[in-house]
Design a protein around this motif. Structure first.
Motif, short mmCIF file in Angstrom:
data_model
loop_
_atom_site.label_atom_id
_atom_site.label_comp_id
_atom_site.label_asym_id
_atom_site.label_seq_id
_atom_site.Cartn_x
_atom_site.Cartn_y
_atom_site.Cartn_z
N ASN A 15 6.77 7.12 -2.17
CA ASN A 15 6.15 5.88 -1.73
C ASN A 15 4.64 6.07 -1.68
N PRO A 16 3.90 5.07 -2.11
CA PRO A 16 2.44 5.20 -2.04
C PRO A 16 2.00 5.25 -0.58
N VAL A 17 1.08 6.12 -0.30
CA VAL A 17 0.57 6.26 1.06
C VAL A 17 -0.69 5.42 1.19
N ALA A 18 -0.74 4.63 2.24
CA ALA A 18 -1.92 3.79 2.47
C ALA A 18 -3.08 4.70 2.87
#
Length: 98
Positions: free
Chosen positions: A93-96
């Motif tokens: 998942n892309p990390v903010a």
């Protein structure tokens, strides 16, 4: 860690009735999933359910086609050779970034 996996779900020869039962169960569960997903996302996040609605239409068409195919198979004495494998790939998942 291996990020890809394959799982054999269906592998064998089935009568028309058995094939219909297996395939209808799969399709009906997918339709139920999309109905619940659409409802949940609409209520909780006010998201547009268009993608799930389209997928439900596709699944309902597949269901009709399978029903017709199993009728023909029963009338003409065919069985079904079915194989189904699910391929799963883990994706980070892309990390903010703050």
């Amino acid at each position: 860690m291996d990020t890809k996996s394959n799982f054999k779900l269906i592998d064998g020869e089935f009568s028309a009735d058995e094939a219909k039962t297996i395939l209808m169960s799969l399709i009906n569960n997918k339709i139920d999933f999309h109905n619940l997903f659409t409802f949940s996302n609409h209520i909780r996040f006010n998201k547009d359910p268009e993608a799930s609605k389209k997928r439900i239409e596709e699944l309902m068409k597949s269901r009709e086609d399978i029903i017709e195919l199993t009728k023909v198979a029963q009338l003409e004495g065919y069985s079904f050779q079915m194989k189904s494998t699910v391929e799963i790939e883990l994706v980070k998942n892309p990390v903010a970034v703050s």
